[in-house]
Each structure stands twice: as structure tokens, then as C-alpha cells.
Scaffold this motif. Structure first.
Motif, PDB file in Angstrom:
ATOM      1  N   PHE A  76      14.275  -1.466  -7.541  1.00  0.00           N
ATOM      2  CA  PHE A  76      14.184  -1.518  -6.085  1.00  0.00           C
ATOM      3  C   PHE A  76      13.000  -2.336  -5.574  1.00  0.00           C
ATOM      4  CE2 PHE A  76      16.230   2.767  -6.827  1.00  0.00           C
ATOM      5  CZ  PHE A  76      17.516   2.260  -6.722  1.00  0.00           C
ATOM      6  N   ASN A  77      11.963  -2.479  -6.376  1.00  0.00           N
ATOM      7  CA  ASN A  77      10.793  -3.221  -5.900  1.00  0.00           C
ATOM      8  C   ASN A  77      11.000  -4.731  -5.892  1.00  0.00           C
ATOM      9  OD1 ASN A  77      10.854  -3.198  -8.703  1.00  0.00           O
ATOM     10  ND2 ASN A  77       8.634  -3.295  -8.915  1.00  0.00           N
ATOM     11  N   ILE A  78      12.014  -5.244  -6.621  1.00  0.00           N
ATOM     12  CA  ILE A  78      12.240  -6.697  -6.631  1.00  0.00           C
ATOM     13  C   ILE A  78      13.657  -7.098  -6.229  1.00  0.00           C
ATOM     14  CG2 ILE A  78      10.406  -7.248  -8.269  1.00  0.00           C
ATOM     15  CD1 ILE A  78      12.474  -7.304 -10.488  1.00  0.00           C
ATOM     16  N   SER A  79      14.562  -6.155  -6.077  1.00  0.00           N
ATOM     17  CA  SER A  79      15.936  -6.467  -5.658  1.00  0.00           C
ATOM     18  C   SER A  79      16.055  -6.315  -4.146  1.00  0.00           C
ATOM     19  CB  SER A  79      16.925  -5.532  -6.359  1.00  0.00           C
ATOM     20  OG  SER A  79      16.845  -5.671  -7.760  1.00  0.00           O
ATOM     21  N   HIS A  80      16.827  -7.186  -3.510  1.00  0.00           N
ATOM     22  CA  HIS A  80      17.002  -7.136  -2.061  1.00  0.00           C
ATOM     23  C   HIS A  80      18.233  -7.936  -1.651  1.00  0.00           C
ATOM     24  CE1 HIS A  80      14.391 -10.578  -2.999  1.00  0.00           C
ATOM     25  NE2 HIS A  80      14.999 -11.191  -1.995  1.00  0.00           N
ATOM     26  N   LEU A  81      18.591  -7.827  -0.380  1.00  0.00           N
ATOM     27  CA  LEU A  81      19.727  -8.552   0.189  1.00  0.00           C
ATOM     28  C   LEU A  81      19.215  -9.432   1.315  1.00  0.00           C
ATOM     29  CD1 LEU A  81      22.849  -8.954   0.410  1.00  0.00           C
ATOM     30  CD2 LEU A  81      22.873  -7.010   1.976  1.00  0.00           C
ATOM     31  N   ASN A  87      22.108 -21.201   6.791  1.00  0.00           N
ATOM     32  CA  ASN A  87      21.082 -21.390   5.761  1.00  0.00           C
ATOM     33  C   ASN A  87      19.660 -21.087   6.232  1.00  0.00           C
ATOM     34  OD1 ASN A  87      22.913 -22.087   3.697  1.00  0.00           O
ATOM     35  ND2 ASN A  87      23.029 -24.166   4.516  1.00  0.00           N
ATOM     36  N   GLU A  88      19.511 -20.466   7.377  1.00  0.00           N
ATOM     37  CA  GLU A  88      18.210 -20.010   7.867  1.00  0.00           C
ATOM     38  C   GLU A  88      18.126 -18.503   7.634  1.00  0.00           C
ATOM     39  OE1 GLU A  88      15.556 -21.563   9.277  1.00  0.00           O
ATOM     40  OE2 GLU A  88      16.492 -23.540   9.111  1.00  0.00           O
ATOM     41  N   LEU A  89      17.083 -18.062   6.971  1.00  0.00           N
ATOM     42  CA  LEU A  89      16.894 -16.642   6.701  1.00  0.00           C
ATOM     43  C   LEU A  89      16.646 -15.899   8.012  1.00  0.00           C
ATOM     44  CD1 LEU A  89      16.573 -14.465   4.462  1.00  0.00           C
ATOM     45  CD2 LEU A  89      14.124 -14.934   4.564  1.00  0.00           C
ATOM     46  N   VAL A  90      17.495 -14.899   8.303  1.00  0.00           N
ATOM     47  CA  VAL A  90      17.320 -14.109   9.526  1.00  0.00           C
ATOM     48  C   VAL A  90      16.877 -12.682   9.217  1.00  0.00           C
ATOM     49  CG1 VAL A  90      18.902 -15.486  10.915  1.00  0.00           C
ATOM     50  CG2 VAL A  90      19.782 -13.502   9.665  1.00  0.00           C
ATOM     51  N   GLY A  91      16.987 -12.277   7.944  1.00  0.00           N
ATOM     52  CA  GLY A  91      16.554 -10.932   7.593  1.00  0.00           C
ATOM     53  C   GLY A  91      16.642 -10.672   6.103  1.00  0.00           C
ATOM     54  N   THR A  92      15.752  -9.829   5.626  1.00  0.00           N
ATOM     55  CA  THR A  92      15.775  -9.363   4.242  1.00  0.00           C
ATOM     56  C   THR A  92      15.883  -7.856   4.270  1.00  0.00           C
ATOM     57  OG1 THR A  92      14.480 -11.234   3.429  1.00  0.00           O
ATOM     58  CG2 THR A  92      14.488  -9.257   2.078  1.00  0.00           C
ATOM     59  N   ILE A  93      16.906  -7.346   3.607  1.00  0.00           N
ATOM     60  CA  ILE A  93      17.131  -5.906   3.561  1.00  0.00           C
ATOM     61  C   ILE A  93      16.609  -5.387   2.228  1.00  0.00           C
ATOM     62  CG2 ILE A  93      18.871  -4.085   3.553  1.00  0.00           C
ATOM     63  CD1 ILE A  93      20.641  -5.988   5.242  1.00  0.00           C
ATOM     64  N   ILE A 107      20.154  -6.371  12.174  1.00  0.00           N
ATOM     65  CA  ILE A 107      19.303  -7.559  12.153  1.00  0.00           C
ATOM     66  C   ILE A 107      19.546  -8.340  13.438  1.00  0.00           C
ATOM     67  CG2 ILE A 107      18.809  -9.735  10.974  1.00  0.00           C
ATOM     68  CD1 ILE A 107      19.846  -8.392   8.391  1.00  0.00           C
ATOM     69  N   ASP A 108      18.495  -8.530  14.234  1.00  0.00           N
ATOM     70  CA  ASP A 108      18.604  -9.388  15.418  1.00  0.00           C
ATOM     71  C   ASP A 108      18.580 -10.838  14.954  1.00  0.00           C
ATOM     72  OD1 ASP A 108      18.715  -7.408  17.426  1.00  0.00           O
ATOM     73  OD2 ASP A 108      16.552  -7.090  17.246  1.00  0.00           O
ATOM     74  N   VAL A 109      19.441 -11.650  15.547  1.00  0.00           N
ATOM     75  CA  VAL A 109      19.571 -13.055  15.164  1.00  0.00           C
ATOM     76  C   VAL A 109      19.216 -13.922  16.365  1.00  0.00           C
ATOM     77  CG1 VAL A 109      21.140 -14.826  14.295  1.00  0.00           C
ATOM     78  CG2 VAL A 109      21.411 -12.454  13.532  1.00  0.00           C
ATOM     79  N   TYR A 117      30.186 -24.885  14.338  1.00  0.00           N
ATOM     80  CA  TYR A 117      30.678 -24.319  13.088  1.00  0.00           C
ATOM     81  C   TYR A 117      29.501 -23.671  12.365  1.00  0.00           C
ATOM     82  CZ  TYR A 117      34.828 -27.071  14.025  1.00  0.00           C
ATOM     83  OH  TYR A 117      35.948 -27.597  14.610  1.00  0.00           O
ATOM     84  N   ASN A 118      29.638 -22.389  12.013  1.00  0.00           N
ATOM     85  CA  ASN A 118      28.537 -21.617  11.459  1.00  0.00           C
ATOM     86  C   ASN A 118      28.940 -20.914  10.169  1.00  0.00           C
ATOM     87  OD1 ASN A 118      26.656 -21.632  13.994  1.00  0.00           O
ATOM     88  ND2 ASN A 118      28.694 -21.135  14.734  1.00  0.00           N
ATOM     89  N   GLN A 119      27.917 -20.479   9.438  1.00  0.00           N
ATOM     90  CA  GLN A 119      28.120 -19.659   8.257  1.00  0.00           C
ATOM     91  C   GLN A 119      27.131 -18.507   8.275  1.00  0.00           C
ATOM     92  OE1 GLN A 119      27.727 -22.003   4.702  1.00  0.00           O
ATOM     93  NE2 GLN A 119      29.903 -22.482   4.677  1.00  0.00           N
ATOM     94  N   ILE A 120      27.652 -17.307   8.058  1.00  0.00           N
ATOM     95  CA  ILE A 120      26.802 -16.147   7.860  1.00  0.00           C
ATOM     96  C   ILE A 120      26.724 -15.951   6.359  1.00  0.00           C
ATOM     97  CG2 ILE A 120      26.545 -13.669   8.219  1.00  0.00           C
ATOM     98  CD1 ILE A 120      28.120 -14.095  10.840  1.00  0.00           C
ATOM     99  N   GLY A 121      25.538 -16.116   5.808  1.00  0.00           N
ATOM    100  CA  GLY A 121      25.353 -16.051   4.364  1.00  0.00           C
ATOM    101  C   GLY A 121      24.787 -14.716   3.922  1.00  0.00           C
ATOM    102  N   LEU A 122      25.300 -14.229   2.795  1.00  0.00           N
ATOM    103  CA  LEU A 122      24.801 -13.014   2.162  1.00  0.00           C
ATOM    104  C   LEU A 122      24.335 -13.405   0.775  1.00  0.00           C
ATOM    105  CD1 LEU A 122      27.802 -10.750   3.163  1.00  0.00           C
ATOM    106  CD2 LEU A 122      25.544 -10.781   4.245  1.00  0.00           C
ATOM    107  N   GLN A 123      23.127 -13.019   0.426  1.00  0.00           N
ATOM    108  CA  GLN A 123      22.547 -13.384  -0.870  1.00  0.00           C
ATOM    109  C   GLN A 123      21.858 -12.144  -1.453  1.00  0.00           C
ATOM    110  OE1 GLN A 123      18.841 -15.670  -0.883  1.00  0.00           O
ATOM    111  NE2 GLN A 123      19.865 -17.149  -2.222  1.00  0.00           N
ATOM    112  N   ALA A 124      22.440 -11.614  -2.535  1.00  0.00           N
ATOM    113  CA  ALA A 124      21.871 -10.443  -3.194  1.00  0.00           C
ATOM    114  C   ALA A 124      21.044 -10.902  -4.391  1.00  0.00           C
ATOM    115  CB  ALA A 124      22.968  -9.493  -3.636  1.00  0.00           C
ATOM    116  N   ILE A 125      19.761 -10.618  -4.354  1.00  0.00           N
ATOM    117  CA  ILE A 125      18.856 -10.907  -5.464  1.00  0.00           C
ATOM    118  C   ILE A 125      18.724  -9.593  -6.238  1.00  0.00           C
ATOM    119  CG2 ILE A 125      16.565 -11.733  -6.127  1.00  0.00           C
ATOM    120  CD1 ILE A 125      18.250 -13.786  -4.519  1.00  0.00           C
ATOM    121  N   MET A 126      19.218  -9.595  -7.489  1.00  0.00           N
ATOM    122  CA  MET A 126      19.314  -8.330  -8.216  1.00  0.00           C
ATOM    123  C   MET A 126      18.698  -8.432  -9.611  1.00  0.00           C
ATOM    124  SD  MET A 126      23.197  -7.330  -7.056  1.00  0.00           S
ATOM    125  CE  MET A 126      23.910  -8.969  -7.197  1.00  0.00           C
ATOM    126  N   SER A 127      17.982  -7.373  -9.978  1.00  0.00           N
ATOM    127  CA  SER A 127      17.403  -7.248 -11.321  1.00  0.00           C
ATOM    128  C   SER A 127      17.511  -5.796 -11.750  1.00  0.00           C
ATOM    129  CB  SER A 127      15.936  -7.667 -11.328  1.00  0.00           C
ATOM    130  OG  SER A 127      15.813  -9.037 -11.038  1.00  0.00           O
TER     131      SER A 127
END
Length: 189
Positions: A76-81, A87-93, A107-109, A117-127
Motif C-alpha cells: 500500500f505504501n507504493i501502489s496507487h491509482l 494525459n494530464e494527471l488530475v488525481g492520485t488515489i 476528484i475535481d477536474v 476529443y478527450n481521454q480519461i486515463g486510468l493508470q494502476a501502479i502496482m507492486s
């Protein structure tokens, strides 16, 4: 032609007829085409959800409500969403033992990030370990529900009163909502 009795005739240009009051809209990820929950796997799982904005609308406020769950085996200390818009970071969960079974975060945007034309990106960094890890290990997963939503406040914009704009404003190819377009005939067809 005289208006029916009790009716008030509309006077002015088409641009004046556009309401200046913003309206609210809530789109779930399902409304944006995600028929199933989004499964992010691996050390860095990523997914992008497309979103279009009409020519006659301006987004003035936006908020994402992300519903998610993740593997309880993650560190939990290094994994996040990460959540991105174009492609602009709007929040880290941050994730924790409490969020493993399911949680919701808002998350306020910044509305200035939205274009046609837009993309909402989800990126899970997991260890799951501090040592060398298998990037396809079964404990590396995060699920984002398709009931997650984007809440928008939209300001209508006046389009130029020009026939070359047709089929706009009646039809905008970037509007994914069902179209109801009434036709008027001078006589029964």
C-alpha cells in the motif's frame, strides 16, 4: 403568420435564443461505452476511456467519481491509482487495506483540460514485493467499476447562424447520446 392566441412570438437572433443557464449531466463509464468493469493488470495497468464534447457546449465544472477495488496483496505504501484527463494527471488515489474490498473517491477536474476529443486515463501502479516481481503475477490487479461517473456542468454556446454548419446544431457527431430529431411536414407525407 400570427401566433396562436396566448402565445408570445419569439423575436431576435438564434444566438439570443440559447439559454445561458448551465445544465448538469452525469455520465457513467457505461454511458461512455464501458460495458464491463475495467480490469487493470500488471505492474502498470493502463486504460483510456474516450469522451467527446459538442461544438455548442462548454464544460465549466467537472468531477470524477471513481469506484474501485484492488488486490489485498499489494504494497500500500507504493501502489496507487492515477487518474488522467488528456494525459494530464488530475488525481492520485492512494490505496489501503480498507479500499481493497471496494471504495469510492471524488476528484475535481479542471474544466479547461477538456477539448473536442478527450481521454480519461486510468493508470494502476502496482507492486506486491520490494524485490524483483513477476509483472504478470495474479496478485497485480485493480478493478474500476463501470458505474464510476463523470459529473459535468455544461454551458450552452451559441453557434453562428450559418447554413454551412448543418447538420449542427441538430446533430453533432461527437454527441454519443441518442438523437431525437422531429420533422415537420406542410402536408401529410
Amino acid at each position: 403568420v400570427n401566433p396562436p392566441s396566448g402565445a408570445t412570438p419569439v423575436v431576435g437572433s438564434a444566438s439570443e435564443a440559447v439559454s445561458s443557464a448551465p445544465n448538469s449531466r452525469r455520465l457513467t463509464f457505461r454511458d461512455m461505452g464501458m460495458q464491463r468493469p475495467i480490469r487493470l493488470r500488471g505492474v502498470q495497468g493502463e486504460y483510456a476511456i474516450p469522451l467527446s464534447v459538442r461544438d455548442d457546449e462548454l464544460i465549466t465544472k467537472a468531477k470524477l467519481r471513481i469506484r474501485f477495488a484492488h488486490s489485498p496483496a499489494l504494497l500500500f505504501n507504493i501502489s496507487h491509482l492515477n487518474v488522467l484527463v488528456n494525459n494530464e494527471l488530475v488525481g492520485t488515489i492512494r490505496i489501503s487495506e480498507e479500499t481493497a474490498g471496494g471504495a469510492e473517491r471524488e476528484i475535481d477536474v479542471d474544466p479547461r483540460l477538456f477539448v473536442q476529443y478527450n481521454q480519461i486515463g486510468l493508470q494502476a501502479i502496482m507492486s506486491y514485493t520490494m524485490d524483483c516481481q513477476n509483472p504478470v503475477d495474479s496478485s497485480l490487479w485493480t478493478i474500476v467499476s463501470n458505474t464510476s461517473s463523470l459529473e459535468l456542468e455544461v454551458q450552452p454556446l451559441a453557434l453562428p447562424n450559418d447554413l454551412k454548419m448543418l447538420p449542427q446544431p441538430f446533430f453533432d457527431p461527437r454527441d454519443s447520446r441518442p438523437l431525437t430529431l422531429p420533422f415537420v411536414f406542410t402536408a401529410p407525407p
